[in-house]
Write a protein that holds these residues in place. Structure first.
Motif, mmCIF file in Angstrom:
data_model
loop_
_atom_site.group_PDB
_atom_site.id
_atom_site.type_symbol
_atom_site.label_atom_id
_atom_site.label_comp_id
_atom_site.label_asym_id
_atom_site.label_seq_id
_atom_site.Cartn_x
_atom_site.Cartn_y
_atom_site.Cartn_z
ATOM 1 N N SER A 122 47.001 38.016 43.178
ATOM 2 C CA SER A 122 46.482 39.445 43.349
ATOM 3 C C SER A 122 47.326 40.315 43.851
ATOM 4 C CB SER A 122 45.133 39.182 44.296
ATOM 5 O OG SER A 122 44.244 38.176 43.913
ATOM 6 N N CYS A 124 37.804 38.225 35.635
ATOM 7 C CA CYS A 124 39.145 38.882 35.200
ATOM 8 C C CYS A 124 40.134 38.056 34.416
ATOM 9 C CB CYS A 124 39.954 39.233 36.486
ATOM 10 S SG CYS A 124 40.526 37.958 37.645
ATOM 11 N N LEU A 126 42.492 47.625 43.561
ATOM 12 C CA LEU A 126 42.705 46.471 42.621
ATOM 13 C C LEU A 126 42.882 45.068 43.504
ATOM 14 C CD1 LEU A 126 43.100 45.478 39.549
ATOM 15 C CD2 LEU A 126 45.376 45.853 40.108
ATOM 16 N N TRP A 136 43.458 52.057 36.527
ATOM 17 C CA TRP A 136 43.018 50.797 37.644
ATOM 18 C C TRP A 136 41.590 51.177 37.911
ATOM 19 C CZ3 TRP A 136 45.473 46.947 36.467
ATOM 20 C CH2 TRP A 136 46.863 46.965 36.230
ATOM 21 N N SER A 157 39.760 43.731 44.904
ATOM 22 C CA SER A 157 38.830 43.259 44.038
ATOM 23 C C SER A 157 39.154 42.036 43.357
ATOM 24 C CB SER A 157 38.920 44.606 42.931
ATOM 25 O OG SER A 157 38.087 45.712 43.236
ATOM 26 N N TYR A 180 33.302 49.553 46.939
ATOM 27 C CA TYR A 180 34.197 49.949 45.785
ATOM 28 C C TYR A 180 34.063 51.030 44.767
ATOM 29 C CZ TYR A 180 31.285 47.900 42.004
ATOM 30 O OH TYR A 180 30.194 47.419 41.046
ATOM 31 N N THR A 184 38.968 48.139 37.274
ATOM 32 C CA THR A 184 38.510 47.473 38.488
ATOM 33 C C THR A 184 37.101 47.504 38.373
ATOM 34 O OG1 THR A 184 40.340 48.076 39.841
ATOM 35 C CG2 THR A 184 38.088 47.441 40.856
#
Length: 234
Positions: A106, A158, A92, A145, A95, A41, A149
């Motif tokens: 998601s 989150c 995103l 983002w 994640s 990531y 993230t």
């Protein structure tokens, strides 16, 4: 021959923007895999940031060399959609799937590239966006983002799903809105004329120092707020 090579430089840089976006998408599907000492990531974030640098350089080189072309304009939009629409959305999405254990919310991340495509299409046919923008620029969307993230990956959690829907919907709707937003490109270095731009740069530096990559999220939020209230700078 030299003239042809010179005129191809901006499109070559734009192609590097596109390539960086594709690489970011690849890494977005290998979030936790350690590659070269960094998780996937983080490589995806680095790739998107590299795309942003190439996006800035292709325009600068085109102006410097006088190498504008219709193909370059279309290539730039296609590259931006991949690098700043699809790539951050995939980052995103994966994640959120990881953090939430596969929660259906998601997939709201898929709205981002759709809004990004609409934003770029509007930009290409709008002649009023040469010095300021109508709606959130898609590179700023990508930086938001990246920061968001980074925040959820560092915290391992989150916001609740209603908040995720609101945040994704808000940022996506800003891209296609008519809200005037100032350009971050400098025409000169005059403090008065570029006060808002200097504020954003200082904020970005301070935020990244204090909060790491997540600071980019707060920087873009400030950019949105300043654009909303500082009309005289737009």
């Amino acid at each position: 021959m030299i003239n042809k090579i010179t005129k191809s430089i901006p499109n070559t840089i734009t192609s590097l923007n596109l390539l960086s976006g594709v690489i970011a998408i690849f890494f977005a599907f290998h979030l936790t895999k350690n590659i070269g000492g960094l998780p996937g990531y983080q490589w995806a974030m680095i790739s998107i940031f590299a795309a942003a640098v190439f996006d800035f350089c292709d325009g600068a080189s085109a102006r410097l060399l006088g190498a504008y072309s219709d193909i370059g304009k279309e290539l730039d939009s296609l590259s931006d959609l991949v690098s700043f629409g699809v790539a951050p959305a995939m980052l995103l999405l994966n994640s959120l799937l990881l953090i939430t254990g596969g929660h259906w919310v998601s997939f709201f991340a898929l709205i981002i590239p759709v809004a990004g495509a609409l934003r770029l299409a509007k930009f290409n046919v709008d002649t009023t966006q040469s010095t300021s923008f109508s709606g959130l620029p898609i590179p700023a969307n990508a930086l938001f983002w990246i920061g968001f993230t980074a925040w959820i990956m560092s915290h391992g959690q989150c916001p609740g799903w209603p908040w995720l829907v609101i945040i994704i919907g808000f940022i996506s709707s800003l891209m296609v809105s008519r809200m005037r937003m100032f350009s971050l490109k400098f025409k000169n270095f005059n403090l008065k004329e570029n006060f808002s731009r200097y504020v954003i740069i200082v904020t970005a530096i301070v935020s990244v120092v204090l909060y790491g990559v997540a600071g980019l999220m707060w920087t873009i939020i400030l950019y949105i707020l300043i654009s909303a209230v500082a009309k005289k700078y737009i």
